[in-house]
Write an enzyme that holds these catalytic residues in place. Structure first.
Site, PDB file in Angstrom:
ATOM      1  CE  LYS A  39      32.015 -29.160 -13.137  1.00 57.01           C
ATOM      2  NZ  LYS A  39      31.763 -29.272 -14.656  1.00 57.01           N
ATOM      3  CE1 TYR A 272      -0.040 -26.526  -0.898  1.00 58.04           C
ATOM      4  CE2 TYR A 272       2.275 -27.123  -0.662  1.00 58.04           C
ATOM      5  CZ  TYR A 272       1.432 -26.387  -0.590  1.00 58.04           C
ATOM      6  OH  TYR A 272       1.812 -25.472   0.312  1.00 58.04           O
TER       7      TYR A 272
END
Length: 393
Positions: A39, A272
């Site tokens: 999965k 940033y």
């Protein structure tokens, strides 16, 4: 190695997948089958290639989280049984039968409605069902003997549904304290005994995840579900410390330096928010990976990568597509290979280490790796396939 326009990639060692399946195979009883859990795109490794390798290596069945994940495998030509571990909406029942994908069930009403949906189709195929029993996970599943018997009877009276399995899931099998796991096991066995006392023949029985399969191989029953261990990682430090099974990590995350700059003047801010200040003489390298690729922003000013076998720190905030790292006063070259997860020249940054740094588990660190990052599949040290959503040249 194929040339990439954006030089960040994942390497998956299929030989490691094979070793891990065979290591578990030697540890559990010969009578127990292995269901490979693929999965979440095989925990970030790529579901199709991992599924194929797992099946070739000794697994006989597969598990996914949704019908859609199962269809991906079917479209790739995989014919092995596929079980959806989670809840499936009734709107997908017909699709599941068409693609021969087994579903989990635990409600009489759902079973009756699913059967009616298939009855309306002239050419409906039988839909395989595994009953989910909740023994303590508190997520999905039948919780009482009365409800379990009702679910079994509903399945047995269904024309288009076939009862092929029954399972439970341990919630603390990876913990040092085994009390709850023992209680869950005892409760599940009591459910099975109850059904046998009703003269009901049991289908395939499975309960062990990787942790339980390693710590309690005697609980393996007819089949175990091999998840994180398939990829060479242990469910927890306590399971690893048991030293019962030798697992080999299959995934490495790598990139090439995009740009190198030396801060030769006054201190300069990086990334940033100006949270990092590079000193004069410090060399900053830009690496083309960011949180858009699954490299957590929480590693800003905390993470490390490997450059020439040496750990170098992330400098400033992780951005969507790039990070900057400080090489100190050491030289770096554009195009040089660096390692984000994995080994280089005797040094290693493990996924477990990153998970601990982030306060999470390896499962999350792996499963968030973006599909936009190309996967290179290796066997015997050679690339046998490349999976890339963006074409390489």
């Amino acid at each position: 190695m194929k040339k990439l326009c954006r030089e960040v990639w994942i390497e998956v060692d299929l030989d490691a997948i094979k070793k891990n399946v065979r290591a578990i195979r030697r540890h559990i009883p010969n009578t127990s089958k292995i269901m490979a859990v693929v999965k979440a795109n095989a925990y970030g490794h790529g579901s199709v290639e991992v599924a194929r390798q797992a099946l070739e290596s000794g697994a006989s069945e597969l598990a996914v989280a949704s019908v859609e994940e199962g269809i991906v495998l079917r479209r790739a030509g995989i014919t092995a049984p596929i079980l959806v571990l989670g809840f499936t909406a009734l709107s997908c029942v017909k699709k599941s039968a068409v693609w021969n994908i087994t579903l989990s069930a635990f409600q009489v009403s759902w079973i009756k409605k699913a059967n009616r949906i298939l009855e309306k189709e002239a050419d409906s195929k039988r839909l395989s069902i595994h009953i989910n029993v909740d023994t303590g996970m508190g997520r999905l599943g039948v919780r009482t003997e009365e409800d379990l018997l009702a679910v079994v009877k509903a399945l047995k009276s269904s024309t288009y549904l076939s009862w092929d399995g029954i399972f439970t899931h341990f919630s603390t099998a990876d913990e040092p304290d085994t009390e709850l796991t023992m209680l869950q096991h005892e409760k599940f066995i009591s459910f099975l005994r109850f059904l046998k006392n009703q003269d009901i023949t049991l289908p395939t029985v499975h309960m062990c995840n990787t942790a339980a399969a390693i710590a309690f191989p005697e609980f393996s029953a007819d089949m175990i579900r091999l998840g994180i261990g398939l990829y060479g990682l242990y469910p927890s430090a306590s399971i690893k410390e048991l030293n019962l099974v030798d697992l080999t990590p299959a995934l490495s995350l790598k990139a090439r330096i995009a740009y190198v700059k030396a801060m030769v003047t006054d201190p300069r801010t990086v990334s940033y928010g100006a949270t990092y200040i590079a000193e004069p003489g410090e060399i900053i390298a830009t690496i083309p990976i960011g949180y858009g690729d699954g490299y957590s922003r929480a590693l800003s000013n905390r993470g490390f990568i490997l450059h020439r076998g040496r750990r170098v720190p992330v400098a400033g905030r992780v951005t969507m597509d790039m990070i900057m790292v400080s090489l100190g006063e050491n030289e770096g070259k554009q195009g040089e290979e660096v390692v984000i997860y994995g080994k280089q020249q005797g040094a290693e940054i493990s996924v477990d280490e990153i998970a601990e740094m982030l306060g999470t588990i390896s499962y999350e660190v792996l499963s968030v790796l973006s599909r936009r990052v190309p996967r290179f599949y290796f066997r015997d040290g050679k690339i046998i396939k490349i999976s890339a959503p963006v074409l390489y040249v």
